[in-house]
Design a protein around this motif. Sequence first.
Motif, PDB file in Angstrom:
ATOM      1  N   UNK A   1      60.327 -19.199 -15.735  1.00 24.30           N
ATOM      2  CA  UNK A   1      59.301 -18.354 -16.315  1.00 24.30           C
ATOM      3  C   UNK A   1      58.596 -19.144 -17.408  1.00 24.30           C
ATOM      4  N   UNK A   2      57.285 -19.122 -17.364  1.00 27.06           N
ATOM      5  CA  UNK A   2      56.508 -19.854 -18.341  1.00 27.06           C
ATOM      6  C   UNK A   2      55.420 -18.963 -18.913  1.00 27.06           C
ATOM      7  N   UNK A   3      55.066 -19.223 -20.165  1.00 21.77           N
ATOM      8  CA  UNK A   3      53.913 -18.622 -20.814  1.00 21.77           C
ATOM      9  C   UNK A   3      52.853 -19.716 -21.013  1.00 21.77           C
ATOM     10  N   UNK A   4      51.607 -19.322 -20.741  1.00 24.37           N
ATOM     11  CA  UNK A   4      50.487 -20.237 -20.885  1.00 24.37           C
ATOM     12  C   UNK A   4      49.385 -19.581 -21.701  1.00 24.37           C
ATOM     13  N   UNK A   5      48.604 -20.420 -22.368  1.00 23.45           N
ATOM     14  CA  UNK A   5      47.379 -19.980 -23.020  1.00 23.45           C
ATOM     15  C   UNK A   5      46.215 -20.688 -22.325  1.00 23.45           C
ATOM     16  N   UNK A   6      45.289 -19.897 -21.814  1.00 22.72           N
ATOM     17  CA  UNK A   6      44.107 -20.498 -21.195  1.00 22.72           C
ATOM     18  C   UNK A   6      42.948 -20.390 -22.184  1.00 22.72           C
ATOM     19  N   UNK A   7      42.453 -21.536 -22.608  1.00 21.44           N
ATOM     20  CA  UNK A   7      41.375 -21.522 -23.590  1.00 21.44           C
ATOM     21  C   UNK A   7      40.023 -21.260 -22.909  1.00 21.44           C
ATOM     22  N   UNK A   8      38.975 -21.076 -23.695  1.00 21.74           N
ATOM     23  CA  UNK A   8      37.669 -20.747 -23.092  1.00 21.74           C
ATOM     24  C   UNK A   8      37.131 -21.826 -22.148  1.00 21.74           C
ATOM     25  N   UNK A   9      37.645 -23.017 -22.200  1.00 23.78           N
ATOM     26  CA  UNK A   9      37.219 -24.098 -21.308  1.00 23.78           C
ATOM     27  C   UNK A   9      38.053 -24.140 -20.021  1.00 23.78           C
ATOM     28  N   UNK A  10      38.980 -23.206 -19.893  1.00 21.03           N
ATOM     29  CA  UNK A  10      39.776 -23.112 -18.661  1.00 21.03           C
ATOM     30  C   UNK A  10      41.068 -23.889 -18.669  1.00 21.03           C
ATOM     31  N   UNK A  11      41.352 -24.596 -19.734  1.00 19.17           N
ATOM     32  CA  UNK A  11      42.585 -25.377 -19.780  1.00 19.17           C
ATOM     33  C   UNK A  11      43.793 -24.464 -19.952  1.00 19.17           C
TER      34      UNK A  11
END
Lengths: 109, 114
Positions: free
Chosen positions: A32-42
């Motif tokens: 299980x992973x948590x991610x943050x997607x920034x406004x540039x899609x990364x």
Amino acid sequence: GIQVEQSPPDLILQEGANSTLRCNFSDSVNNLQWFHQNPWGQLINLFYIPSGTKQNGRLSATTVATERYSLLYISSSQTTDSGVYFCAAKTNTGNQFYFGTGTSLTVIP
Amino acid sequence: DAGVTQSPTHLIKTRGQQVTLRCSPKSGHDTVSWYQQALGQGPQFIFQYYEEEERQRGNFPDRFSGHQFPNYSSELNVNALLLGDSALYLCASSSGQGRGQPQHFGDGTRLSIL
């Protein structure tokens, strides 16, 4: 496959406030992973947390595998925390990662 | 230590054309997975490559195909492009098919179909 549900779908915070994001999953997971997607899609890795608790600065996460949920805590939020937060999970029986629908966080100054 | 790299960053194609996207995994990783992310949605799994073979496939038509090379890099090919194929395509790498290992994502290729 498993179902991954996130709540809330949208969140607006004043800078400096704290928040809790939730991820429920419908089956036992080994990843299980948590991610943050920034406004540039990364997609930025926040935590790899199939079980237990981890902390990294103002962020922490807890996964209770037996109850099939994970929580992401953001303390003292900053405008740079804005973006979409995803959790993603994989079961023991396959290689496919399933993403939730995300929580869109907006931090206002 | 380079992370996951994808090329190109942006691409514009017309309906019916074919496209090839490329991915180099993070150093030490042997498994590559591809995802499609439509606007406003979470990434959807396309397929995973390990030991140069497709190990698992998501719910995508045969127009989507891939390849993994001996150096673990990978390509995603999409034939007969449709307007609905417009999306951000993400590559992720891990070791050991991601079992008990975190995935690391590249910055993606933004594909627009006219």
